[in-house]
Design a protein around this motif. Structure first.
Motif, PDB file in Angstrom:
ATOM      1  N   THR A 260       1.173  -0.890  -0.327  1.00  0.00           N
ATOM      2  CA  THR A 260       0.021   0.151  -0.571  1.00  0.00           C
ATOM      3  C   THR A 260       1.003   0.973  -0.180  1.00  0.00           C
ATOM      4  O   THR A 260       1.786   0.693   0.214  1.00  0.00           O
ATOM      5  CB  THR A 260      -0.868  -0.257   1.199  1.00  0.00           C
ATOM      6  N   ALA A 261       0.143   2.414  -0.187  1.00  0.00           N
ATOM      7  CA  ALA A 261       0.997   3.070   0.038  1.00  0.00           C
ATOM      8  C   ALA A 261       1.477   3.711   1.198  1.00  0.00           C
ATOM      9  O   ALA A 261       3.040   4.430   1.621  1.00  0.00           O
ATOM     10  CB  ALA A 261      -0.210   5.159   0.011  1.00  0.00           C
ATOM     11  N   GLU A 262       0.880   3.414   2.032  1.00  0.00           N
ATOM     12  CA  GLU A 262       1.494   3.366   3.309  1.00  0.00           C
ATOM     13  C   GLU A 262       2.680   2.512   3.937  1.00  0.00           C
ATOM     14  O   GLU A 262       3.330   2.687   4.676  1.00  0.00           O
ATOM     15  CB  GLU A 262       0.589   2.732   4.947  1.00  0.00           C
ATOM     16  N   THR A 263       2.719   1.051   3.294  1.00  0.00           N
ATOM     17  CA  THR A 263       4.107   0.538   3.541  1.00  0.00           C
ATOM     18  C   THR A 263       4.706   1.140   2.490  1.00  0.00           C
ATOM     19  O   THR A 263       6.174   1.096   3.047  1.00  0.00           O
ATOM     20  CB  THR A 263       3.011  -0.654   2.460  1.00  0.00           C
ATOM     21  N   LEU A 264       4.425   1.522   1.495  1.00  0.00           N
ATOM     22  CA  LEU A 264       5.127   1.979   0.220  1.00  0.00           C
ATOM     23  C   LEU A 264       6.651   3.790   0.955  1.00  0.00           C
ATOM     24  O   LEU A 264       8.247   3.326   1.059  1.00  0.00           O
ATOM     25  CB  LEU A 264       5.696   3.153  -0.868  1.00  0.00           C
ATOM     26  N   GLU A 265       5.903   4.345   2.036  1.00  0.00           N
ATOM     27  CA  GLU A 265       6.236   5.973   2.821  1.00  0.00           C
ATOM     28  C   GLU A 265       7.537   4.958   3.705  1.00  0.00           C
ATOM     29  O   GLU A 265       8.500   5.706   4.287  1.00  0.00           O
ATOM     30  CB  GLU A 265       5.110   6.329   3.218  1.00  0.00           C
ATOM     31  N   GLN A 266       6.753   3.332   4.942  1.00  0.00           N
ATOM     32  CA  GLN A 266       7.571   3.352   5.221  1.00  0.00           C
ATOM     33  C   GLN A 266       8.698   3.461   4.664  1.00  0.00           C
ATOM     34  O   GLN A 266       9.361   3.192   5.520  1.00  0.00           O
ATOM     35  CB  GLN A 266       6.609   2.236   6.164  1.00  0.00           C
ATOM     36  N   ALA A 267       9.114   2.064   3.761  1.00  0.00           N
ATOM     37  CA  ALA A 267      10.250   1.565   3.400  1.00  0.00           C
ATOM     38  C   ALA A 267      11.008   3.308   3.186  1.00  0.00           C
ATOM     39  O   ALA A 267      12.210   2.924   3.181  1.00  0.00           O
ATOM     40  CB  ALA A 267       9.566   0.905   2.141  1.00  0.00           C
ATOM     41  N   VAL A 268      10.668   3.955   2.291  1.00  0.00           N
ATOM     42  CA  VAL A 268      11.268   5.372   1.800  1.00  0.00           C
ATOM     43  C   VAL A 268      11.384   5.767   3.106  1.00  0.00           C
ATOM     44  O   VAL A 268      13.214   6.188   2.561  1.00  0.00           O
ATOM     45  CB  VAL A 268      10.254   6.874   1.131  1.00  0.00           C
ATOM     46  N   ARG A 269      11.030   6.445   3.915  1.00  0.00           N
ATOM     47  CA  ARG A 269      11.814   6.704   5.129  1.00  0.00           C
ATOM     48  C   ARG A 269      12.775   6.043   5.841  1.00  0.00           C
ATOM     49  O   ARG A 269      13.308   6.317   6.642  1.00  0.00           O
ATOM     50  CB  ARG A 269      10.150   7.086   6.380  1.00  0.00           C
ATOM     51  N   HIS A 270      12.363   4.767   5.728  1.00  0.00           N
ATOM     52  CA  HIS A 270      13.793   3.759   6.536  1.00  0.00           C
ATOM     53  C   HIS A 270      14.758   4.006   5.233  1.00  0.00           C
ATOM     54  O   HIS A 270      16.109   4.530   5.722  1.00  0.00           O
ATOM     55  CB  HIS A 270      13.064   2.416   6.314  1.00  0.00           C
ATOM     56  N   ALA A 271      14.491   3.842   4.543  1.00  0.00           N
ATOM     57  CA  ALA A 271      15.629   4.091   3.443  1.00  0.00           C
ATOM     58  C   ALA A 271      16.417   4.889   3.147  1.00  0.00           C
ATOM     59  O   ALA A 271      18.301   5.507   3.400  1.00  0.00           O
ATOM     60  CB  ALA A 271      15.797   3.799   1.746  1.00  0.00           C
ATOM     61  N   ALA A 272      15.671   6.639   3.286  1.00  0.00           N
ATOM     62  CA  ALA A 272      16.512   7.628   3.131  1.00  0.00           C
ATOM     63  C   ALA A 272      17.391   7.978   4.674  1.00  0.00           C
ATOM     64  O   ALA A 272      17.924   8.694   4.350  1.00  0.00           O
ATOM     65  CB  ALA A 272      15.158   9.111   3.668  1.00  0.00           C
ATOM     66  N   ARG A 273      17.096   7.572   5.525  1.00  0.00           N
ATOM     67  CA  ARG A 273      17.881   7.524   6.972  1.00  0.00           C
ATOM     68  C   ARG A 273      18.979   6.936   7.045  1.00  0.00           C
ATOM     69  O   ARG A 273      19.551   6.969   7.864  1.00  0.00           O
ATOM     70  CB  ARG A 273      16.919   6.706   7.976  1.00  0.00           C
ATOM     71  N   VAL A 274      18.959   5.727   6.888  1.00  0.00           N
ATOM     72  CA  VAL A 274      19.912   4.534   6.453  1.00  0.00           C
ATOM     73  C   VAL A 274      20.801   4.411   5.056  1.00  0.00           C
ATOM     74  O   VAL A 274      21.686   4.334   6.325  1.00  0.00           O
ATOM     75  CB  VAL A 274      19.535   3.222   6.734  1.00  0.00           C
ATOM     76  N   VAL A 275      20.207   5.623   4.724  1.00  0.00           N
ATOM     77  CA  VAL A 275      21.726   4.737   3.490  1.00  0.00           C
ATOM     78  C   VAL A 275      22.644   6.026   3.524  1.00  0.00           C
ATOM     79  O   VAL A 275      22.535   6.990   4.260  1.00  0.00           O
ATOM     80  CB  VAL A 275      20.966   4.610   1.807  1.00  0.00           C
ATOM     81  N   SER A 276      24.381   5.545   2.807  1.00  0.00           N
ATOM     82  CA  SER A 276      25.497   7.070   3.368  1.00  0.00           C
ATOM     83  C   SER A 276      26.138   6.141   2.166  1.00  0.00           C
ATOM     84  O   SER A 276      25.815   5.420   1.709  1.00  0.00           O
ATOM     85  CB  SER A 276      26.143   6.878   4.495  1.00  0.00           C
ATOM     86  N   ALA A 277      27.565   7.441   1.826  1.00  0.00           N
ATOM     87  CA  ALA A 277      28.544   7.011   1.050  1.00  0.00           C
ATOM     88  C   ALA A 277      29.853   8.058   2.371  1.00  0.00           C
ATOM     89  O   ALA A 277      29.875   8.536   2.623  1.00  0.00           O
ATOM     90  CB  ALA A 277      27.984   8.160  -0.205  1.00  0.00           C
ATOM     91  N   LEU A 278      30.623   6.687   1.930  1.00  0.00           N
ATOM     92  CA  LEU A 278      31.987   7.375   2.613  1.00  0.00           C
ATOM     93  C   LEU A 278      32.456   7.615   1.855  1.00  0.00           C
ATOM     94  O   LEU A 278      33.257   7.354   0.703  1.00  0.00           O
ATOM     95  CB  LEU A 278      32.490   6.025   2.932  1.00  0.00           C
ATOM     96  N   VAL A 279      33.105   9.403   1.957  1.00  0.00           N
ATOM     97  CA  VAL A 279      34.616   9.566   0.919  1.00  0.00           C
ATOM     98  C   VAL A 279      35.731   8.728   1.829  1.00  0.00           C
ATOM     99  O   VAL A 279      35.536   9.768   3.449  1.00  0.00           O
ATOM    100  CB  VAL A 279      34.769  11.290   1.799  1.00  0.00           C
ATOM    101  N   PRO A 280      36.824   8.463   1.010  1.00  0.00           N
ATOM    102  CA  PRO A 280      37.884   8.082   1.463  1.00  0.00           C
ATOM    103  C   PRO A 280      39.076   9.452   1.968  1.00  0.00           C
ATOM    104  O   PRO A 280      38.830  10.639   1.530  1.00  0.00           O
ATOM    105  CB  PRO A 280      38.313   7.414   0.445  1.00  0.00           C
ATOM    106  N   ALA A 281      39.529   8.702   3.372  1.00  0.00           N
ATOM    107  CA  ALA A 281      40.737   9.723   4.150  1.00  0.00           C
ATOM    108  C   ALA A 281      41.709  10.612   2.375  1.00  0.00           C
ATOM    109  O   ALA A 281      41.483   9.266   1.762  1.00  0.00           O
ATOM    110  CB  ALA A 281      41.448   8.946   4.549  1.00  0.00           C
ATOM    111  N   TYR A 282      41.720  11.959   2.535  1.00  0.00           N
ATOM    112  CA  TYR A 282      42.414  11.761   1.523  1.00  0.00           C
ATOM    113  C   TYR A 282      43.819  13.437   2.650  1.00  0.00           C
ATOM    114  O   TYR A 282      42.984  13.745   3.367  1.00  0.00           O
ATOM    115  CB  TYR A 282      42.204  13.069   0.164  1.00  0.00           C
ATOM    116  N   ASP A 283      44.907  13.181   2.161  1.00  0.00           N
ATOM    117  CA  ASP A 283      45.645  14.396   2.570  1.00  0.00           C
ATOM    118  C   ASP A 283      45.704  14.126   3.869  1.00  0.00           C
ATOM    119  O   ASP A 283      45.759  13.167   4.927  1.00  0.00           O
ATOM    120  CB  ASP A 283      45.539  16.214   2.452  1.00  0.00           C
ATOM    121  N   ASP A 284      45.593  14.836   4.802  1.00  0.00           N
ATOM    122  CA  ASP A 284      45.052  15.248   6.095  1.00  0.00           C
ATOM    123  C   ASP A 284      43.837  14.795   6.855  1.00  0.00           C
ATOM    124  O   ASP A 284      43.809  15.043   7.801  1.00  0.00           O
ATOM    125  CB  ASP A 284      45.695  15.669   7.143  1.00  0.00           C
TER     126      ASP A 284
END
Length: 454
Positions: A260-284
């Motif tokens: 349902t739309a409620e199920t989709l909204e729940q999944a959207v909120r979860h995904a937007a909260r948990v995903v991330s991207a890592l920038v590697p260390a560089y210089d200092d």
């Protein structure tokens, strides 16, 4: 449309074109390009031969055309480069988005019953900027603080002005020296990665909510989407997406009852909260984790209500023709050796570009290609994308338009059996754009605005 210029060479060229014997043919080419500001010039020919006898049936050559070239529209999506071609792109995007919401153009009308949400994913804050806020029809002060703190650079982090919509300070940092230009550029560069991980996490969570494995999810449910990237005045992108739940294989089948739309909204909120991207260390600098901003807007799309399918399609289509122009940057690639002070750039945009060039020279960040995408302030993703099952493609819409145009002109062209005719064509690129005089005349003929100097 009145035309004025202070360039005597442009006036001379305009008069010369008006008095040329092939002016009517030149004007016809200009009209067929739809008023394109930078038409492509092609030189060549097309010949049709009878495959059985070798007899020449028909020949077209550009030798008899004005200046010996055929002018075709550039078909760019950027309104800053060519408003006429961008308008075609905008209209195509509108119909693409709307077909995925109400059906048509190969999509069944039953798609209107599928759960659909309009989602906006934003960027985090990289520092306080001048902004315009409205409440109950009144414009509020930008950043009013009775006891405003003072930053380490001696600036009070407060602004009591009520900015107008066209105030050039909108998006400018209250303190440029405090603003996190590095984070802004890196977020733009990793926004495509964040979107991909968001979409993957969304599917995983939907599978979990449905009691399925991720491998089995396509046999029960399909997540269809169309999205567009929009630049904020501060120079970071956020994404607007239409998310729709379909049955297995696409919109021809409804999703299962639990989706349902409620199920989709729940999944959207979860995904937007948990995903991330890592920038590697560089210089200092240590490694850095980037995530979506805390502001997440989720709204249902209805046929009759506050957010209709027409409003959503129009909103997404509008941003499909724009890039980073609102930030004050350029709409073309920047050479690292260019003198940025020679361009009419806002200081904020100039700092973002310089940060792209600085980070682009760091070996650990080479994969982000920040130097190549400095004019886009680090963002290198596609501005408008769709999933395979969402709706028709832009190619489908263009093919339908070409077929329609061909049917209209069939009465003026010789008809050949494609199975018995050999077609030989030779084309070479011969340049693009208009001379100064032709640009003035083309603008007068088609009512298109003249290009402003950069």
């Amino acid at each position: 449309m009145p035309v004025s210029t202070t360039n005597p060479h442009a006036l001379t060229g305009l008069i010369s074109r008006l008095n040329a014997p092939d002016f009517d043919r030149w004007a016809a080419q200009i009209h067929r390009t739809g008023g394109c500001r930078q038409p492509i010039h092609l030189r060549g020919k097309v010949e049709h031969y009878d495959a059985a006898t070798g007899a020449l049936l028909h020949r077209y050559t550009t030798r008899t055309e004005p200046n010996g070239v055929l002018r075709l529209p550039c078909k760019t999506r950027r309104a800053s480069r060519c408003p006429a071609c961008a308008e075609v792109y905008r209209a195509d995007t509108y119909h693409l988005i709307r077909a995925g919401l109400v059906g048509g153009k190969g999509i069944p009308e039953t798609v209107t019953t599928h759960p659909t949400l309009f989602v906006t994913l934003t960027a985090p804050s990289f520092g306080a900027v001048h902004t315009r806020r409205d409440q109950n029809g009144k414009t509020l002060p930008c950043h009013a603080h009775r006891n405003a703190p003072t930053c380490p650079h001696g600036r009070a982090l407060s602004c009591t002005e009520r900015h107008s919509k066209d105030d050039p300070r909108l998006g400018e940092p209250l303190c440029p020296d405090c603003y996190d230009y590095t984070g802004s550029v890196l977020f733009n560069a990793l926004a495509p990665t964040l979107w991909k991980r968001f979409a993957d996490s969304l599917r995983r969570h939907l599978a979990k909510l449905g009691g399925l494995t991720l491998k089995d999810l396509p046999h029960h449910l399909t997540v269809s989407f169309a999205k567009v990237a929009e630049y904020q005045r501060r120079g970071v992108v956020h994404l607007h997406a239409v998310l729709r739940l379909d049955g297995p294989g696409g919109p021809d089948l409804p999703p299962p009852a639990w989706a349902t739309a409620e199920t989709l909204e729940q999944a959207v909120r979860h995904a937007a909260r948990v995903v991330s991207a890592l920038v590697p260390a560089y210089d200092d600098q240590p490694a850095r984790l980037l995530k979506w901003g805390s502001q997440l807007d989720i709204r249902p799309i209805t046929l009759h209500g506050d957010l209709t399918e027409q409003a959503v399609a129009g909103y997404i289509a509008k941003y499909a023709t724009k890039a980073a122009e609102c930030v004050g940057t350029l709409d073309r690639r920047i050479n690292p050796l260019d003198n940025l002070d020679a361009y009419n750039l806002r200081d904020h945009a100039k700092r973002l570009i310089r940060e792209c060039l600085r980070l682009g020279a760091i070996e650990e960040l080479a994969d982000l290609r920040l130097t190549e995408w400095a004019h886009m302030l680090g963002f290198r993703g596609h501005f408008s994308t769709r999933s395979r099952h969402y709706g028709p493609t832009l190619g489908d819409l263009r093919a339908a338009r070409e077929t329609h145009a061909r049917e209209i002109t069939l009465g003026r062209l010789p008809l050949f059996d494609e199975d018995t005719v050999l077609v030989i064509s030779e084309w070479t690129y011969a340049g693009k754009g208009h001379s100064a005089g032709d640009q003035l005349l083309a603008a007068a003929l088609t009512g298109t605005p003249l290009r402003r100097p950069v």
